[in-house]
Design a protein around this motif. Sequence first.
Motif, PDB file in Angstrom:
ATOM      1  N   ALA A 172      -4.736  -3.068  -5.838  1.00  0.00           N
ATOM      2  CA  ALA A 172      -4.074  -3.885  -6.856  1.00  0.00           C
ATOM      3  C   ALA A 172      -3.322  -5.048  -6.220  1.00  0.00           C
ATOM      4  O   ALA A 172      -3.292  -6.148  -6.767  1.00  0.00           O
ATOM      5  N   GLU A 173      -2.721  -4.793  -5.047  1.00  0.00           N
ATOM      6  CA  GLU A 173      -1.995  -5.857  -4.354  1.00  0.00           C
ATOM      7  C   GLU A 173      -1.613  -5.410  -2.947  1.00  0.00           C
ATOM      8  O   GLU A 173      -1.612  -4.219  -2.625  1.00  0.00           O
ATOM      9  N   LEU A 174      -1.311  -6.401  -2.123  1.00  0.00           N
ATOM     10  CA  LEU A 174      -0.748  -6.171  -0.798  1.00  0.00           C
ATOM     11  C   LEU A 174       0.665  -6.724  -0.789  1.00  0.00           C
ATOM     12  O   LEU A 174       0.923  -7.787  -1.355  1.00  0.00           O
ATOM     13  N   GLU A 175       1.553  -6.014  -0.132  1.00  0.00           N
ATOM     14  CA  GLU A 175       2.921  -6.501   0.037  1.00  0.00           C
ATOM     15  C   GLU A 175       3.251  -6.529   1.524  1.00  0.00           C
ATOM     16  O   GLU A 175       2.952  -5.575   2.246  1.00  0.00           O
ATOM     17  N   SER A 176       3.855  -7.610   1.965  1.00  0.00           N
ATOM     18  CA  SER A 176       4.267  -7.703   3.361  1.00  0.00           C
ATOM     19  C   SER A 176       5.589  -6.974   3.553  1.00  0.00           C
ATOM     20  O   SER A 176       6.558  -7.225   2.835  1.00  0.00           O
ATOM     21  N   GLN A 177       5.603  -6.062   4.514  1.00  0.00           N
ATOM     22  CA  GLN A 177       6.830  -5.347   4.872  1.00  0.00           C
ATOM     23  C   GLN A 177       7.340  -5.973   6.172  1.00  0.00           C
ATOM     24  O   GLN A 177       7.037  -5.512   7.269  1.00  0.00           O
TER      25      GLN A 177
END
Length: 483
Positions: A153-158
């Motif tokens: 659904a999505e990628l998030e940068s940590q």
Amino acid sequence: MVLSINELEKWIKQDLDQKRYFTKQSWCKPSRFDAGQKVYDVVIIGAGQCGLALAHNLKMRGIGRILVLDKQPLDKPGPWSTFARMPALRTPKNIPAMESGNPLLSFRTWYCAQYSEAAYDSFDYIPTENWKEYLAWFRKVLEIDVINEYEVAELESQTDADCFKIIPRQGDGQQVYFSKFVCLATGMTASGAWHMPEEYVGLLPEHRIHCAWDDIDFRKFEGRRVAVIGSGAAAFDNASASIEHSCSQLTMFSRRIFPKGEGVSTILARGRNDALIFDEESGQAPADILQPVLDYNQYLQPQDRAKLLALFFKDGRSAPRPEYFANIKHIEKINILEGEKISDLRLNSREEIELISNEKAHLFDELIIATGPQYNLELRPELKHFHQDILTWKDVIFDENVLSLGVQPILSESYQFRSKHGDSEEVISRLYSMSDVVLSTVGIQCVAKVSQIIAEDISKRLFHSSFDHIMDFIQDEENYQTN
């Protein structure tokens, strides 16, 4: 001597075991995130030939913490069970592919072991069903971890952990994963999505208008008049499938005029005969010009590269060349109209589809839209948080007469996305692509080469970030602990 399939798999296992290929461990510094969840070294989105080839090349370099995610079911790899309806692949069978230089893993070796050399010699283009079998075998024999029916659904940068959070589509029941690097291997829609042109939306009942990328029940086309809008590979696949299911008439509407001469690739591969300049070279085979063009065009200045790529896109992506038609099933039954401009589409009083093109009315019962994907990075769920920072051709040079795909990203020499802004470079550069988006940057490249380049670049970066960890192990092995 031809090996049996069991003998072949035994040889592969013995060869790769010596390289510790099948270990799930990695020499890279191990990482955990948040509540102790494992951080993978690399997550690959897409388990078709590109994704599997990259996974193989990473494993060959000792990177064991990799994971491949694919939205398709296990028994339906890539597009071969859905919208790619051709009976055979469009590239010759001898093109190097996923084996990456290991002949034991090649399609030919597998096919001869599974069937016979005589059977292999009987065709020039790989049958689609056999290619699906080969992909499944490649994945199995190399023990590549794939999670099927996982749609990102999505990628998030940590940023505090130098990793990405991979979030599945809501309701899938799949878990969240974390990874230091992510590579998109999602095929034709890598920089956009399949798209119904807005001018056709809502004009016809849904059961009368079909999209080439949907699951179409062609049995319902028996005895019916079918129109196809589009002239690319998907258009011909759907036209052939319609004829195979006994439609009474098939008409294809092509906006462009098909090329009449040889393609750019064919001309370059044939080479230039320099014996006209150097007498002593008389009788020698001309050098292949295509390979250096593919290898080195990425080093040209943007303006020159754009001109070159424009020829490739115009030649190879707008309409099939004459030599392509010989491999299209039922081509003689397809009524192809070129240079067509559709001005109206409606359902008349007799419930017929009335299509107006070049001021002429045509009547049909079913319509298939095969105009291809829409290129727009905003449509990629994986790039939801990053598309505004990704460098595209229109940010560097955009002349409609030179390059019509200005929204395509410009990748690095290692197939990373590039950032428009320096402050996001570190994050964006950990995203790679080996899908169709590479065409707009480096032209047509073989899967083996791209997967090797990406795997090598990721390995170098992982080694750099793991150096202190490796030094700690060398200097104090006895007290070494994995954190």
